[in-house]
Design a protein around this motif. Structure first.
Motif, mmCIF file in Angstrom:
data_model
loop_
_atom_site.group_PDB
_atom_site.id
_atom_site.type_symbol
_atom_site.label_atom_id
_atom_site.label_comp_id
_atom_site.label_asym_id
_atom_site.label_seq_id
_atom_site.Cartn_x
_atom_site.Cartn_y
_atom_site.Cartn_z
ATOM 1 N N LYS A 158 1.429 -1.249 -0.185
ATOM 2 C CA LYS A 158 0.123 -0.025 0.080
ATOM 3 C C LYS A 158 0.388 0.979 0.213
ATOM 4 N N HIS A 159 2.350 1.152 1.051
ATOM 5 C CA HIS A 159 2.854 2.550 1.105
ATOM 6 C C HIS A 159 3.100 2.553 -0.432
ATOM 7 N N VAL A 160 4.316 1.010 -1.187
ATOM 8 C CA VAL A 160 4.784 1.608 -2.475
ATOM 9 C C VAL A 160 3.484 1.941 -3.386
ATOM 10 N N VAL A 161 2.166 1.770 -3.753
ATOM 11 C CA VAL A 161 1.482 1.998 -4.087
ATOM 12 C C VAL A 161 1.665 3.289 -3.901
ATOM 13 N N GLU A 162 0.921 3.609 -3.124
ATOM 14 C CA GLU A 162 0.885 5.341 -2.828
ATOM 15 C C GLU A 162 2.280 6.035 -3.360
ATOM 16 N N GLN A 163 3.885 5.716 -2.934
ATOM 17 C CA GLN A 163 5.063 6.325 -3.880
ATOM 18 C C GLN A 163 3.848 6.674 -5.666
ATOM 19 N N VAL A 164 4.398 5.289 -5.507
ATOM 20 C CA VAL A 164 3.728 5.407 -7.222
ATOM 21 C C VAL A 164 3.232 6.103 -8.093
ATOM 22 N N HIS A 165 2.007 6.420 -6.554
ATOM 23 C CA HIS A 165 1.240 7.255 -7.324
ATOM 24 C C HIS A 165 1.759 9.029 -7.142
ATOM 25 N N GLU A 166 2.566 9.453 -5.963
ATOM 26 C CA GLU A 166 3.535 10.535 -5.961
ATOM 27 C C GLU A 166 4.556 10.281 -7.268
ATOM 28 N N GLU A 167 4.924 9.379 -7.417
ATOM 29 C CA GLU A 167 6.076 9.514 -8.281
ATOM 30 C C GLU A 167 5.562 9.529 -9.975
ATOM 31 N N GLN A 168 4.213 9.155 -10.056
ATOM 32 C CA GLN A 168 3.417 9.281 -11.991
ATOM 33 C C GLN A 168 3.509 10.608 -11.406
ATOM 34 N N GLU A 169 2.337 11.553 -9.924
ATOM 35 C CA GLU A 169 2.570 12.242 -10.836
ATOM 36 C C GLU A 169 3.510 13.805 -10.498
ATOM 37 N N ARG A 170 4.439 13.326 -9.767
ATOM 38 C CA ARG A 170 5.879 13.616 -9.914
ATOM 39 C C ARG A 170 6.422 13.959 -12.031
ATOM 40 N N ILE A 171 6.335 12.887 -12.585
ATOM 41 C CA ILE A 171 6.596 12.307 -13.428
ATOM 42 C C ILE A 171 5.448 13.687 -14.502
ATOM 43 N N VAL A 172 4.770 13.401 -14.383
ATOM 44 C CA VAL A 172 3.569 14.637 -14.706
ATOM 45 C C VAL A 172 3.994 15.771 -15.155
ATOM 46 N N LYS A 173 4.506 15.672 -13.373
ATOM 47 C CA LYS A 173 4.384 17.397 -13.788
ATOM 48 C C LYS A 173 6.466 18.014 -14.685
ATOM 49 N N LEU A 174 7.092 16.502 -14.548
ATOM 50 C CA LEU A 174 8.226 16.264 -15.117
ATOM 51 C C LEU A 174 8.285 17.369 -16.623
ATOM 52 N N GLU A 175 7.274 16.182 -17.020
ATOM 53 C CA GLU A 175 7.001 16.179 -18.579
ATOM 54 C C GLU A 175 6.552 17.726 -18.480
#
Length: 240
Positions: free
Chosen positions: A87-104
């Motif tokens: 669950k914690h990893v999934v939350e981190q993955v969501h955060e990383e995906q949001e960061r990736i969108v921002k970085l894009e």
């Protein structure tokens, strides 16, 4: 019982040879029964052995069952932990995906900016090429002037080297003279030290003499006062 039945069936009398066959039949049946008993005894022993073996295996299986149950509980606890970590990893993955969108988004913005800068750089390079020719002409003229100045500076340097060599000879002579003066100064310093020592001795003797003179002067003054007093008394006596 079979013979009685046969007797009843035959009208109550046995035929010749029937007792032998009946005996033989009974013996065969007895042998079959004994053989069957032996087989059953062997089977019973085998069954007892199998039962004991099965009981041992059941004990082992029960022990294995407890170990498996224990491992199952441990696995269940690990599973619960893994679920929490997942669950914690999934939350981190969501955060990383949001960061990736921002970085894009930032990447696209930077790409546009780089493109604009490239266009400006090309314009600057074109202007720089036009201006660099004028600058190169000025630099070439400046280089020629610097070459002339360099030749003049070399000539001055040669004259300076000559003067420096003369000065070096003069400095060497001065150094020799300084060494001699240093030796003389050392001799004079030794003489001065000796003279200072003598002067200190004379000062100490003079201080001692001044002390003696001061004592003598004090005595003389006392004698003078006593003499004056005696003269006064003598004058008074003469007057009386």
């Amino acid at each position: 019982r079979r013979l009685a039945g046969r007797r009843q069936a035959g009208g109550g009398a046995l035929a010749p040879g029937q007792p032998y066959r009946a005996k033989r039949t009974v013996e065969l049946q007895y042998e079959e029964a004994a053989s069957r008993i032996n087989e059953l005894t062997t089977a019973n022993v085998s069954l007892v052995s199998i039962k004991s073996k099965l009981e041992q295996e059941l004990t082992v299986v029960a022990s294995d069952y407890e170990e498996v149950s224990k491992e199952l509980r441990i696995s269940d606890e690990r599973y619960q932990k893994v679920q929490v970590e997942l669950k914690h990893v999934v939350e981190q993955v969501h955060e990383e995906q949001e960061r990736i969108v921002k970085l894009e988004t930032i990447k696209k913005s930077l790409e546009v900016e780089v493109k604009n800068l490239s266009i400006r750089l090309e314009e600057v390079e074109l202007n720089a090429v036009a201006g660099s020719k004028r600058i190169i002409s000025k630099l070439e003229a400046r280089i020629r002037d610097l070459e002339l100045e360099l030749e003049e500076e070399k000539r001055r340097h040669a004259e300076t080297i000559k003067i420096l060599r003369k000065k070096e000879r003069t400095v060497k002579e001065v150094l020799v003279q300084c060494e001699e003066d240093q030796k003389n100064l050392i001799l004079l310093q030794d003489a001065l030290d000796k003279s200072t020592a003598k002067i200190n001795i004379y000062r100490r003797q003079l201080s001692e003499q001044e002390g003696v003179s001061q004592q003598t002067t004090t005595r003389v003054r006392r004698f003078q006062r006593e003499l004056e007093a005696a003269e006064d008394r003598a004058d008074t006596a003469e007057s009386a």
